[in-house]
Scaffold this motif. Structure first.
Motif, PDB file in Angstrom:
ATOM      1  N   UNK A 309       0.824  -1.210   0.000  1.00 52.21           N
ATOM      2  CA  UNK A 309       0.000   0.000   0.000  1.00 52.21           C
ATOM      3  C   UNK A 309       0.858   1.260   0.000  1.00 52.21           C
ATOM      4  N   UNK A 310       1.980   1.217   0.687  1.00 49.54           N
ATOM      5  CA  UNK A 310       2.868   2.381   0.697  1.00 49.54           C
ATOM      6  C   UNK A 310       3.573   2.550  -0.647  1.00 49.54           C
ATOM      7  N   UNK A 328     -11.397   9.294   4.632  1.00 50.48           N
ATOM      8  CA  UNK A 328     -11.967   8.836   3.363  1.00 50.48           C
ATOM      9  C   UNK A 328     -10.882   8.350   2.403  1.00 50.48           C
ATOM     10  N   UNK A 329      -9.729   9.002   2.436  1.00 54.29           N
ATOM     11  CA  UNK A 329      -8.604   8.520   1.624  1.00 54.29           C
ATOM     12  C   UNK A 329      -8.267   7.083   1.990  1.00 54.29           C
ATOM     13  N   UNK A 330      -8.158   6.803   3.280  1.00 54.87           N
ATOM     14  CA  UNK A 330      -7.786   5.457   3.707  1.00 54.87           C
ATOM     15  C   UNK A 330      -8.891   4.441   3.406  1.00 54.87           C
ATOM     16  N   UNK A 331     -10.153   4.843   3.531  1.00 50.48           N
ATOM     17  CA  UNK A 331     -11.239   3.922   3.205  1.00 50.48           C
ATOM     18  C   UNK A 331     -11.259   3.597   1.709  1.00 50.48           C
ATOM     19  N   UNK A 332     -11.023   4.588   0.870  1.00 51.00           N
ATOM     20  CA  UNK A 332     -10.984   4.338  -0.566  1.00 51.00           C
ATOM     21  C   UNK A 332      -9.760   3.507  -0.948  1.00 51.00           C
ATOM     22  N   UNK A 333      -8.661   3.686  -0.231  1.00 53.78           N
ATOM     23  CA  UNK A 333      -7.478   2.860  -0.478  1.00 53.78           C
ATOM     24  C   UNK A 333      -7.771   1.398  -0.142  1.00 53.78           C
ATOM     25  N   UNK A 334      -8.454   1.140   0.971  1.00 57.35           N
ATOM     26  CA  UNK A 334      -8.803  -0.243   1.312  1.00 57.35           C
ATOM     27  C   UNK A 334      -9.691  -0.853   0.236  1.00 57.35           C
ATOM     28  N   UNK A 335     -10.595  -0.031  -0.326  1.00 53.13           N
ATOM     29  CA  UNK A 335     -11.454  -0.521  -1.400  1.00 53.13           C
ATOM     30  C   UNK A 335     -10.623  -0.840  -2.638  1.00 53.13           C
ATOM     31  N   UNK A 336      -9.695   0.049  -2.990  1.00 53.72           N
ATOM     32  CA  UNK A 336      -8.848  -0.194  -4.159  1.00 53.72           C
ATOM     33  C   UNK A 336      -8.026  -1.458  -3.974  1.00 53.72           C
ATOM     34  N   UNK A 337      -7.452  -1.640  -2.774  1.00 58.24           N
ATOM     35  CA  UNK A 337      -6.644  -2.827  -2.496  1.00 58.24           C
ATOM     36  C   UNK A 337      -7.468  -4.093  -2.680  1.00 58.24           C
ATOM     37  N   UNK A 338      -8.712  -4.066  -2.221  1.00 56.75           N
ATOM     38  CA  UNK A 338      -9.565  -5.255  -2.284  1.00 56.75           C
ATOM     39  C   UNK A 338     -10.069  -5.515  -3.700  1.00 56.75           C
ATOM     40  N   UNK A 339     -10.601  -4.471  -4.361  1.00 60.57           N
ATOM     41  CA  UNK A 339     -11.310  -4.657  -5.616  1.00 60.57           C
ATOM     42  C   UNK A 339     -10.387  -4.866  -6.799  1.00 60.57           C
TER      43      UNK A 339
END
Length: 408
Positions: A309-310, A328-339
């Motif tokens: 992620x970094x 919100x940045x971190x929540x969208x990053x978790x979504x990007x990582x998953x999807x």
């Protein structure tokens, strides 16, 4: 850097999220696509490189002003992952708790302070994020997080890291309902945190290491756990093609009560000093020793998430100065990582493309998709000359050199 002419197909799942309005879905797709495929993962960089974006100002307002619930968004992400066999969680999986430091340049970002970063071996200026991460033999992805903020020692009301870790467990057990039966954490969370007891209150198990100076009761005497090595005889065992010297026993440990203690030392080359003796403890008293060692080995999955992620998704690139924007940045990053692991060619919503722990193969697939979209965009713009299209593309490259480090 290249222009990204369309949203990555894995982001189309946002169309099903009730936490987002149609306008918000457009911005969420923009941001997640940018985190995966843009070379500059700041708001300015994403707004410039993702052509469907509606401008830097609109994207920034989406992160800092617009009314949408990122907690509901995160729960919908986790629900979507349960629709696919390869990402569906189970009781045989693990919930891993750990924190990571992201270095920062500014002093106005939420939670910034001086923190000791074990990865750097030094104190750095940054943010401290506590994460919960799900992992099993087929998949791995983040669950939720909390930002730890340092306060004055006289402030008795602020949340400690222990408080935040227990809060995360409560969310996962009472709101999300993750069925994984076992929590894994490092020695910091096993020391005077109340975390093991909190996990047990939900009928769950836990495994964690002890620091070498923790007190155990052995032979009626209270001694340091590392002093046990002088009094015990280990047994050699092969586990997953590795040779360990192991000793195990149920005994009392300070602050934890009666637990199963496993002392394990892995054989390594003479010049390899990365595998010291491990002192593992667990409330799974009857579990086989091999199971305890294999289970704790799953902790490396969250370290891979932090590293990926970094390096590849901009975990540390956010310099926003509001709590809502950073969250919100971190929540969208978790979504990007998953999807990004979902392969759109297999079904309408996608199936898991790879169970590899690293994102690199998945990111390469997404970048190929972005290149294909670019070529299709050029081909389909037959009403415009090639020179006009190249002028537009060149405009993106020119501006990328002037504001590559700009953060909204």
């Amino acid at each position: 850097m290249m222009p990204i002419t369309d949203f990555l197909s894995c982001t189309h799942v946002f169309d099903e999220f009730e936490s987002l309005s149609p306008a918000h879905r457009h911005h969420a797709k923009t941001y997640a696509t940018g985190l995966v495929a843009a070379s500059n993962k700041t708001v300015a960089g994403i707004a410039r490189e993702v052509l469907p974006a509606q401008g830097k100002r609109a994207l920034n307002k989406f992160l800092t002003e617009y009314d949408w619930d990122e907690q509901q968004f995160n729960h919908e992400r986790l629900e979507e992952l349960q629709n696919h066999g390869e990402t569906r969680w189970s009781k045989d999986g693990y919930i891993i708790l750990d924190d990571t430091i992201t270095e920062k340049a500014g002093d106005e970002v939420p939670g910034v302070g001086h923190f000791y970063d074990h990865a750097e071996g030094d104190t750095v200026w940054g943010q401290d994020l506590i994460y919960a991460f799900y992992a099993d033999d087929k998949t791995a992805y983040p669950l939720t997080f909390r930002l730890y903020e340092k306060q004055d020692e006289d402030d008795q009301d602020h949340d400690t890291k222990y408080d935040l870790a227990r809060e995360i467990v409560t969310e996962l057990e009472e709101e999300v309902g993750v069925p994984a039966a076992t929590y894994l954490f490092d020695s910091w969370f096993a020391h005077d945190s109340g975390l093991p007891e909190h996990i047990e209150s939900y009928g769950k198990d836990w495994i964690g290491p002890l620091r070498s100076n923790r007190q155990v009761t052995y032979g009626g005497e209270e001694i340091r756990v590392d002093a046990l090595e002088e009094r015990i005889d280990t047994v050699e065992r092969n586990i997953d093609d590795e040779t360990y010297h192991i000793w195990t026993k149920k005994l009392p440990v300070s602050q934890l009560g009666d637990v199963k203690l496993v002392i394990a030392e892995k054989e390594t080359d003479e010049d390899d000093k990365k595998n010291p003796v491990k002192y593992l403890v667990t409330n799974k008293i009857d579990a086989p020793t091999e199971h305890i060692i294999r289970s704790y080995g799953m902790r490396w999955r969250i370290e891979t998430f932090f590293e990926d992620s970094k390096q590849d998704l901009g975990l540390g690139d956010c310099e926003m100065q509001t709590d809502e924007g950073t969250s919100r940045h971190w929540h969208l990053l978790m979504a990007a990582y998953s999807l990004v692991r979902l392969d759109p060619d297999s079904s309408a919503l996608g199936t898991v493309r790879s169970k590899a722990s690293s994102l690199r193969a998945n990111l390469e697939h997404s970048l190929k998709e972005a290149i294909y979209d670019l070529l299709s965009w050029v081909r389909n713009n037959d009403d415009r000359g090639v020179d006009d299209l190249m002028t537009e593309i060149d405009h993106l490259f020119v501006h990328s050199t002037t504001d590559a480090n700009v953060q909204s």
